[in-house]
Design an enzyme around this catalytic site. Sequence first.
Site, mmCIF file in Angstrom:
data_model
loop_
_atom_site.group_PDB
_atom_site.id
_atom_site.type_symbol
_atom_site.label_atom_id
_atom_site.label_comp_id
_atom_site.label_asym_id
_atom_site.label_seq_id
_atom_site.Cartn_x
_atom_site.Cartn_y
_atom_site.Cartn_z
ATOM 1 N N LEU A 171 0.953 -1.029 0.058
ATOM 2 C CA LEU A 171 0.154 -0.237 0.325
ATOM 3 C C LEU A 171 0.894 1.288 0.283
ATOM 4 C CD1 LEU A 171 -2.684 -0.796 2.283
ATOM 5 C CD2 LEU A 171 -2.603 -1.646 0.203
ATOM 6 N N GLY A 206 -0.517 6.617 -0.069
ATOM 7 C CA GLY A 206 -0.419 8.067 0.574
ATOM 8 C C GLY A 206 0.256 8.861 0.428
ATOM 9 N N ARG A 236 1.403 14.151 7.288
ATOM 10 C CA ARG A 236 2.250 14.916 8.004
ATOM 11 C C ARG A 236 4.066 14.803 8.052
ATOM 12 N NH1 ARG A 236 1.833 10.331 13.028
ATOM 13 N NH2 ARG A 236 3.510 11.640 13.517
ATOM 14 N N LYS A 285 4.451 10.185 0.089
ATOM 15 C CA LYS A 285 4.849 9.338 1.299
ATOM 16 C C LYS A 285 6.545 8.467 0.637
ATOM 17 C CE LYS A 285 3.007 7.330 4.492
ATOM 18 N NZ LYS A 285 2.456 7.372 5.440
ATOM 19 N N GLY A 309 -9.610 4.020 2.776
ATOM 20 C CA GLY A 309 -9.040 2.975 3.774
ATOM 21 C C GLY A 309 -8.418 2.330 3.400
ATOM 22 N N LYS A 317 35.330 14.354 -12.461
ATOM 23 C CA LYS A 317 33.506 13.712 -12.524
ATOM 24 C C LYS A 317 33.713 12.961 -14.007
ATOM 25 C CE LYS A 317 30.638 15.402 -15.868
ATOM 26 N NZ LYS A 317 30.499 15.396 -17.244
ATOM 27 N N ALA A 321 47.889 22.873 -9.812
ATOM 28 C CA ALA A 321 46.899 22.929 -8.796
ATOM 29 C C ALA A 321 46.382 24.449 -9.501
ATOM 30 C CB ALA A 321 47.207 24.125 -7.864
ATOM 31 N N ASN A 357 35.368 21.417 -20.367
ATOM 32 C CA ASN A 357 34.662 20.305 -20.796
ATOM 33 C C ASN A 357 33.093 20.223 -21.741
ATOM 34 O OD1 ASN A 357 33.652 20.329 -18.427
ATOM 35 N ND2 ASN A 357 32.717 18.519 -18.744
#
Length: 432
Positions: free
Chosen positions: A7, A10, A14, A21, A74, A327, A356, A362
């Site tokens: 299930l 929902g 809250r 959810k 329900g 990456k 550095a 890219n």
Amino acid sequence: MAAAVILAAGMGTRMKSSLPKAMHPLGGRPMLTHLLAAVSAVFDRVIVVVGPGMEALAKLAAPHATVVQEERLGTAHAARMAAPLLAGYAGDVAVLYADNPLISEATLKRLVAARQEAGLAMLAMRPADPAKYGRVVTDAAGDVQRIVEWKDATEAERAIGLCNAGVICAEGPLMLRWLDAVTNDNAAGEYYLTDVVALAAAQSRCVAVEAPEAELAGINSRAELAASEARLQGQWRSAALDAGVTLLAPETVFFSHDTVIANDVLVEQNVVFGPGVRVESGAVIRAFSHLEGCVVRGGAIIGPYARLRPGADVGEGAHVGNFVELKATTLGAGAKANHLTYLGDASIGPGSNIGAGTITCNYDGVNKHRTEIGAGSFIGSNTALVAPVKVGDRALVAAGSTITEDVPADTLALARGRQTNKPGRGFRGKKK
């Protein structure tokens, strides 16, 4: 043979979120995905009940079947939505909730085994703080008689420590019959799944299978999500330590569901492992580093303050230093990028040194392009490599260069403006 109905319709009021959810992340993946992984290992069929407009959740559930609960009337009504897909199904049927995402495969196997000895089996727990959980009322023999909700329970019933976890299992035809028999004769006018237990107990034996609260606790709010995350991280940290991983400050290290770390890896403070990370033995992950979708090979040193993004592959003994980002980049064995560097869509040969401030340019605004640097090359500080471009083996690129053309092997490349000095034009030569 057994089927599972999950299930997941929902919205989780809250949670105060527009995200269903079941899609809220836990340990680096949605709650529903956690449960599906365990359920798929035990049940031969899985049906997920979603709400209207939850196409993204249905896609997440694939390849499993989904049905839509158009009206939220329900939990028993939601379970009924799966009935057309279970017509003629003779095996057991379990009903679970997507907001109980941490139920283990072992616990589900115990549930199915217990069902063979009774008409209905259910999961139950003894939480440290029963709070407002429904209580499981049993007879003198320990068989389940009914579930009483906290608001309807007497003081004696509220003192019961055994609490409902919401999961039930019964023979398919009986489950469908009991679901059809549930009424909405209650203050909320809803069809409650818990009513199935009383209906089953009136006709057959019902048993409770107990499991730890850490597995069965429901997640209905951000606070409960955070508490489950904390429990999960604690389990993963303990498992890593037991496997021979050194965590200098375990409470500050965060893993994902699929993090793989070999023994003799050292992880310093405040490190985050996103999904898809594998770290081989002997590597060191220094403080404040973030890794996701990458491989770190034996003896490599990452960080501090390094970021490895999806597709990064750091070779044996290679170094990725402070404020360096990789990456979709392969850093060869023994290669070094120690300071303030971005390497994207690149391959760096073994033993090369990246100075550095070096960046691979890219992206041209439309497409991504690759940079290839050979073995044993040296890229001077503050170099921009404009992809697509290749730098050969043992090449030397002078500091401050902008490289737009290929550099052959064993070549020195300089690509910067000529320096001009003007004698007497320094500060001493200037008048106030």
